[in-house]
Write an enzyme that holds these catalytic residues in place. Structure first.
Site, PDB file in Angstrom:
ATOM      1  N   LYS A 115       0.666  -1.240   0.319  1.00 32.82           N
ATOM      2  CA  LYS A 115       0.064   0.288  -0.196  1.00 32.82           C
ATOM      3  C   LYS A 115       0.753   1.100  -0.573  1.00 32.82           C
ATOM      4  O   LYS A 115       0.471   2.897  -0.851  1.00 32.82           O
ATOM      5  CB  LYS A 115      -1.408   0.054   1.118  1.00 32.82           C
ATOM      6  CG  LYS A 115      -2.046  -1.233   0.890  1.00 32.82           C
ATOM      7  CD  LYS A 115      -2.844  -1.054   2.254  1.00 32.82           C
ATOM      8  CE  LYS A 115      -4.119  -1.804   1.739  1.00 32.82           C
ATOM      9  NZ  LYS A 115      -5.136  -1.486   3.405  1.00 32.82           N
TER      10      LYS A 115
ATOM     11  N   GLY B  29      -8.503   2.024  17.988  1.00 30.29           N
ATOM     12  CA  GLY B  29      -7.403   1.680  17.570  1.00 30.29           C
ATOM     13  C   GLY B  29      -6.536   2.663  16.017  1.00 30.29           C
ATOM     14  O   GLY B  29      -6.620   3.831  16.194  1.00 30.29           O
ATOM     15  N   ALA B  30      -5.461   1.920  16.249  1.00 27.77           N
ATOM     16  CA  ALA B  30      -4.299   3.967  15.353  1.00 27.77           C
ATOM     17  C   ALA B  30      -3.674   2.756  14.364  1.00 27.77           C
ATOM     18  O   ALA B  30      -2.831   3.264  13.948  1.00 27.77           O
ATOM     19  CB  ALA B  30      -3.512   4.115  16.515  1.00 27.77           C
ATOM     20  N   GLY B  31      -4.007   1.713  13.985  1.00 31.58           N
ATOM     21  CA  GLY B  31      -3.386   0.858  12.599  1.00 31.58           C
ATOM     22  C   GLY B  31      -3.960   1.696  11.405  1.00 31.58           C
ATOM     23  O   GLY B  31      -4.200   2.844  11.524  1.00 31.58           O
TER      24      GLY B  31
ATOM     25  N   ALA C 206      -6.521   0.577   9.535  1.00 28.75           N
ATOM     26  CA  ALA C 206      -7.840   1.193   8.668  1.00 28.75           C
ATOM     27  C   ALA C 206      -8.612   1.921   9.538  1.00 28.75           C
ATOM     28  O   ALA C 206      -8.591   3.157   9.387  1.00 28.75           O
ATOM     29  CB  ALA C 206      -8.286  -0.547   9.348  1.00 28.75           C
TER      30      ALA C 206
END
Ligand code: NDP
Length: 285
Positions: free
Chosen positions: A72, A131-133, A135
């Site tokens: 990506k 969350g902080a990935g 997505a």
């Protein structure tokens, strides 16, 4: 059949064989249903071969392709143009090829936003993002660009939440705050939308993100990115408290719809895509 008629869509895939990839099945079902003369196929592309794979797609006159991890970010250096939100997110998962030019987009957050908009307009709303990935980052940027009033990002590794908060402050008008996530997180009063963008619940029906369930109120929208199983424990708990819920299938379906709009300027049928995924994931209700 010549290449011109056989307009295949290249996708980067690194482990799943085609038959087991839900996105392939979802897209092919929609192409067949909507009479689009195209194929959506999986290609295993190693990091070393990414440049050649992209050149191959152009040479064969493909109209576009999706990229999954780990391509990506790396794919960006092989493109001619990158859309605004993908530039901010710093990742591309959808590439269109027009007249030999490669244009990169990111449909992760856009797919989520399209799904959310079926329930509410996020403009002016307060969001808690778990969350902080990858997505979470894509969702945060799209919500910020769509006019969300504030986004609180909670993550175990605080520095990752802080990086997203910084990104939002620099690129959007949205107020952003990062918090460390240790014990049962209390959803602050006034939050309108809670989003689970962690991997908790993926393939685990009973897994629950560690939040204080009693802090969920019926005015809230609770969304989960987990596509399988779609009705996660978080969504079941939220539903039992009267909240509006949104599952991860909507995000996946809308990503496919947005990709096909970029490639063919055609709108695919959401129903057939959702039904295909539900069959694969064994959803009965
Ligand atoms: P990443 O690996 O980039 O991020 C995972 C996130 O989950 C991190 O913030 C991580 O926290 C957090 N996390 C994982 N386990 C725990 C735990 N036990 N407690 C607290 N936090 C936890 O993954 P992605 O962002 O790429 O994907 C996340 C999920 O989104 C996946 O399950 C994926 O399937 C789904 N997804 C769904 C899509 C759809 O269309 N429906 C599209 C894209 C993704 P930390 O940083 O502290 O490790």
């Amino acid at each position: 059949m010549t290449n011109r008629n056989f307009r295949a869509i290249l996708t980067g895939s690194f482990s799943s064989p085609c038959a087991d990839n839900p996105t392939v099945a979802m897209m092919e079902a929609a192409y067949a249903h909507d009479g689009i003369d195209a194929r959506y196929i999986n290609c295993d592309v190693s990091a070393d071969n990414l440049k050649e794979a992209v050149r191959g797609a152009v040479a064969m006159e493909w109209v576009g392709f999706n990229c999954s991890l780990p391509h990506k970010v790396a794919v960006m250096e092989h493109l001619n143009e990158i859309a605004q939100s993908a530039k901010i997110i710093g990742a591309v998962n959808c590439v269109s090829i027009r007249d030999g030019r490669l244009i990169g987009d990111n449909t992760d957050g856009k797919g989520f936003l399209a799904s959310l908009k079926q329930a509410t307009d996020p403009a002016g709303q307060k969001v808690l993002l778990l969350g902080a990935g990858g997505a979470a980052r894509a969702i945060a940027v799209e919500l910020g660009l769509a006019g969300a009033k504030s986004i609180m990002i909670a993550n175990r590794k605080l520095e990752k939440a802080e990086a997203i908060a910084d990104l939002l402050r620099k690129n959007t008008d949205c107020a952003a705050e990062a918090v460390g996530w240790e014990a049962d997180l209390h959803v602050p009063e006034g939050v309108d939308i809670v989003i689970n963008a962690t991997s908790i619940g993926f393939g685990e029906k009973e897994a629950l993100p560690p939040i204080a369930l009693q802090s969920l109120t019926e005015k809230m929208i609770i969304a989960d990115v987990i596509p399988n199983p779609p009705m996660t424990r978080l969504l079941r708990e939220a539903k039992s408290r009267g909240c509006t819920t949104l599952d991860g299938l909507g995000m996946l379906v809308n990503q496919g719809i947005i990709g096909a709009e970029l490639w063919f300027e055609r709108k695919l049928s959401a129903d057939i895509m959702k039904r295909t995924l539900e069959d694969i994931f064994g959803v009965t209700d």
